[in-house]
Structures are given as structure tokens and as C-alpha cells.
Write a protein that holds these residues in place. Structure first.
Motif, short mmCIF file in Angstrom:
data_model
loop_
_atom_site.label_atom_id
_atom_site.label_comp_id
_atom_site.label_asym_id
_atom_site.label_seq_id
_atom_site.Cartn_x
_atom_site.Cartn_y
_atom_site.Cartn_z
N MET A 43 0.85 -1.18 0.00
CA MET A 43 0.00 0.00 0.00
C MET A 43 0.89 1.24 0.00
O MET A 43 1.87 1.32 0.71
CB MET A 43 -0.90 -0.02 1.24
N SER A 44 0.52 2.23 -0.79
CA SER A 44 1.29 3.46 -0.90
C SER A 44 1.04 4.37 0.29
O SER A 44 -0.05 4.37 0.87
CB SER A 44 0.92 4.20 -2.18
N SER B 241 7.52 8.62 5.54
CA SER B 241 6.79 8.20 6.73
C SER B 241 6.13 6.84 6.57
O SER B 241 5.76 6.21 7.56
CB SER B 241 5.75 9.25 7.11
N HIS B 242 5.99 6.37 5.36
CA HIS B 242 5.34 5.07 5.16
C HIS B 242 6.33 4.05 4.62
O HIS B 242 6.73 3.13 5.33
CB HIS B 242 4.14 5.23 4.21
N CYS B 243 6.73 4.19 3.39
CA CYS B 243 7.56 3.18 2.72
C CYS B 243 8.96 3.06 3.33
O CYS B 243 9.43 1.95 3.59
CB CYS B 243 7.67 3.49 1.22
N VAL B 244 9.61 4.20 3.55
CA VAL B 244 10.97 4.16 4.09
C VAL B 244 10.93 3.71 5.56
O VAL B 244 11.79 2.93 5.98
CB VAL B 244 11.66 5.52 3.93
N ALA B 245 9.95 4.16 6.31
CA ALA B 245 9.85 3.74 7.71
C ALA B 245 9.65 2.22 7.81
O ALA B 245 10.28 1.56 8.65
CB ALA B 245 8.70 4.47 8.40
N GLU B 246 8.79 1.68 6.95
CA GLU B 246 8.58 0.23 6.92
C GLU B 246 9.87 -0.51 6.57
O GLU B 246 10.22 -1.50 7.20
CB GLU B 246 7.52 -0.12 5.86
N ALA B 247 10.56 0.00 5.54
CA ALA B 247 11.80 -0.64 5.11
C ALA B 247 12.88 -0.53 6.19
O ALA B 247 13.66 -1.45 6.39
CB ALA B 247 12.29 -0.02 3.81
N SER B 248 12.92 0.59 6.90
CA SER B 248 13.90 0.78 7.97
C SER B 248 13.67 -0.23 9.09
O SER B 248 14.62 -0.74 9.68
CB SER B 248 13.82 2.19 8.54
N VAL C 292 16.95 -3.74 1.98
CA VAL C 292 15.65 -3.15 1.68
C VAL C 292 15.63 -1.69 2.13
O VAL C 292 15.18 -0.79 1.40
CB VAL C 292 14.50 -3.95 2.34
N ALA C 293 16.11 -1.42 3.33
CA ALA C 293 16.15 -0.06 3.86
C ALA C 293 17.06 0.82 3.01
O ALA C 293 16.71 1.96 2.68
CB ALA C 293 16.62 -0.07 5.31
N GLU C 294 18.23 0.30 2.67
CA GLU C 294 19.16 1.05 1.83
C GLU C 294 18.54 1.40 0.49
O GLU C 294 18.68 2.52 -0.01
CB GLU C 294 20.44 0.24 1.59
N LYS C 295 17.85 0.43 -0.11
CA LYS C 295 17.22 0.65 -1.42
C LYS C 295 16.17 1.76 -1.32
O LYS C 295 16.11 2.65 -2.17
CB LYS C 295 16.58 -0.63 -1.93
#
Length: 93
Positions: free
Chosen positions: A1-2, A62-69, A75-78
Motif C-alpha cells: 500500500m502506498s 513516513s510510510h515506505c521508508v519507515a517500513e523498510a527501515s 531493503v532499507a538502503e534501497k
């Protein structure tokens, strides 16, 4: 989800007028309208996409990067690299 899913209807409402403005600009060019008038319309038509584009990096962070972190690693680096590249493209445009 975006990350922008909660604001999707607001974003599309902001973009819809730009679509009509671009069609109007095409007609202006076809009708040989004065250059400055065309530039004025182009300036107006770019405001709606800019108003949509500016909040998107924050939504992504706040959504995608936070989830990846939270997941960490590659995944976080990408996601961080994607965010940085997207902001650079936005600033250059």
C-alpha cells in the motif's frame, strides 16, 4: 500500500484541472496563440503537479521508508536511495 493512499482523492482532485489545462495548451499552439499567453498557461498547468509532488516525499518517508527501515538491511538502503534520487529529480525539474 502506498503512503499517499489516505490522500488519494485529494491528490487526484488537484491533478484533474492540470489535465484540462494541458489540452488547452495544445489547442493554443494549434491556434497559433501568442507565445507569452502559452507560457502563462504552461506556468499555471505546472502548479497542480507541483502541489501534488511536494508532499509525496514526506509520505514516502513516513510510510515506505519507515517500513523498510524496520526491516533493515538492503531493503532499507534501497528505499533511502530511491527517496534521495526522487528528491533530486524533483529539484532538477
Amino acid at each position: 500500500m502506498s503512503g499517499y493512499v489516505e490522500n488519494k482523492s485529494d491528490l487526484t482532485e488537484r491533478l484533474n484541472p492540470a489535465e484540462g489545462q494541458v489540452h488547452g495548451i495544445v489547442r493554443m499552439v494549434e491556434d497559433d496563440v501568442y507565445c507569452i499567453d502559452i507560457l502563462t498557461q504552461i506556468s499555471a498547468a505546472t502548479k497542480a503537479p507541483e502541489n501534488v509532488a511536494l508532499p509525496l516525499p514526506n509520505d514516502h518517508l513516513s510510510h515506505c521508508v519507515a517500513e523498510a527501515s524496520a526491516e533493515g538491511g538492503a531493503v532499507a538502503e534501497k528505499k533511502l536511495h530511491e527517496e534521495s534520487a526522487a528528491i533530486a529529480r524533483l529539484v532538477r525539474s
